[in-house]
Design an enzyme around this catalytic site. Sequence first.
Site, PDB file in Angstrom:
ATOM      1  CG  ASN A 156      -0.305   0.073   2.534  1.00  0.00           C
ATOM      2  OD1 ASN A 156       0.851   0.468   2.653  1.00  0.00           O
ATOM      3  ND2 ASN A 156      -1.020  -0.301   3.578  1.00  0.00           N
ATOM      4  CG  HIS A 174      -9.162   2.493   0.177  1.00  0.00           C
ATOM      5  ND1 HIS A 174      -9.290   3.873   0.325  1.00  0.00           N
ATOM      6  CD2 HIS A 174      -7.834   2.225   0.268  1.00  0.00           C
ATOM      7  CE1 HIS A 174      -8.072   4.399   0.484  1.00  0.00           C
ATOM      8  NE2 HIS A 174      -7.191   3.422   0.459  1.00  0.00           N
ATOM      9  CG  HIS A 176      -5.809   6.610   2.295  1.00  0.00           C
ATOM     10  ND1 HIS A 176      -5.067   6.521   1.137  1.00  0.00           N
ATOM     11  CD2 HIS A 176      -6.408   7.830   2.250  1.00  0.00           C
ATOM     12  CE1 HIS A 176      -5.193   7.636   0.443  1.00  0.00           C
ATOM     13  NE2 HIS A 176      -6.017   8.442   1.102  1.00  0.00           N
TER      14      HIS A 176
END
Length: 572
Positions: A94, A499, A543
């Site tokens: 990520n 996500h 996030h």
Amino acid sequence: MADTFDFIVVGGGTAGCLLARRLADTAARPSVLLVEAGTNPEGDELRPPFLRYAAHALRPDLDYQYETTPQKALNDRVIPYPRGKGLGGSSVLNFQVYLYGSGEDYNKWAELVGDDDWKWENTKKSFKAIENYEFSGASAYPDLAKPDPKKHGTNGLVKVCLPPQLEKGVVPAIDAIAKSGERINLDFNSGNPMGIGIFPQSTSTKDGRTTSATAHLLDAPKNLVIWTNGVVHKLAFEGKKVVGIETVDGRKATTSKEVILCSGSFDTPRLLLLNGIGPAKELEALNIPIIKDLPGVGKHLHDHVMTFLIVEVDGSNNDRYAFESNEELVTEAQAMYKKDQSGTFALHHGALWGGFLKLPGLEQYEEFQALDQQTQEFLSRETVPAYEFIGNCLLLPGLEVQKGNSYISAIAFLMNAQSEGSVTLRSSDPQDKPVVDVAFLTHPYDRRAHREGIRATWTKLFENPVIKKDIKKKLLGPESLSDEDIDAFMKDAATTVWHANGSVKMGKKADDQACVDSRFRVYGVEGLRVADLSVCPLTPNNHTQATAYLVGQKAAERLVEEYRLAQGGSKL
């Protein structure tokens, strides 16, 4: 012969590594098995801030390399969807942003699932237990970031920091946006994400990227056993009780207590469906024996949507392209970072700044007024944003910048998307990848809100006089800011920000789409829980890495309480 453990955690990702370690560390010292489909990721390309966006490209072996179905609202584009494969899961790949979201996200979560433990006042305590916050970085720019040490944890295992240095161009840009009227948010993780500023990140100033594996598994106790390269395809049942697991390569394990699935928003529903837990009609069509008809499995898939906006700027604005395009400088910086974690590899891409904002006039949009009253009320809460923007990201591959110039790469994100996708099986073969339909921008509200978010991001950054004076040309963006041009651009450029959540939704028993209760227990199946982002009943305004850690933490708290693990343990 099958090995026997007290608990089996399937999936060594962001939530799974934390959960397994939390259980193993309790006073009862239960035996815990963590089963991960991938390997134990290692490599110099996984740690430096400069490479924060590059891990999935540099290490395809650590990516499941999933992709979506053709997206009807996006010119039938198939969207690549990286998912981390290996201990640490997607925390290995990520972009390292570490944001809680709005306190109202968790208040709403509590409402939806009927459990006050999910309220913000309780959830923030769980966040505090997760993190080891390094505050020193913010001391260099206290007017832009000033997290309160009393409100953040320093005894957790996940290292979180604000960068000790900011690249050239960051401060002038934030100052310019602030002078246009936006509030500086000194602590995005206070429960109020509104405003602009520097985003905290899952990074150590000394060691670079924090993954759930580096945080929780490096010094794991002996009662935590880890199987890698273990693709679980079967759940072992006694009636409707799960009593164990089996991997594709034939390894078996049984549990004296429970199996907890932490395989993520695509693979957790896939595993449930393969084992007869899901919508009966779908299972019957694939000749999969039905263990439990659970209509919500694989439904309610949500995500944030992002769209890049990139301009070429005068080289005096920032130093990024001058560095990135010079192979000799990159090689030297790489060697310096490997030696002592210093130099340009620690600086460039070491900070992300942006903001979470409302859209003026949102409540008057026809598309907003068509939403149900509960959704309207939630979106109208003071600390619930309509969109997020990032002011400095990477230059997308394929775009070229003239020598001597540089670039500014912004992103507009849609928050609170209303479109619902799905995860289904391609066949009953466990080797087949799941069918993932994210259904991006299929809801009218999403199309309108994302259009306005793109317009606002472009205007806020690139029409700001301080930034506009440096712009040489547009590299990526709509032809104009008309509705028609932005809509056309969205269809070509909107994509995922990784996500995905909600595909095994948590909810009250009366909700026929709910799959697990507020304690993560799968409805109608004993001995089985789910603890990953698939349980989210709504998409937080963040996030979602931090929420994945939170889910693992909350699941651990429940299990510790129920099995009295903090007091030495007791069979219930």
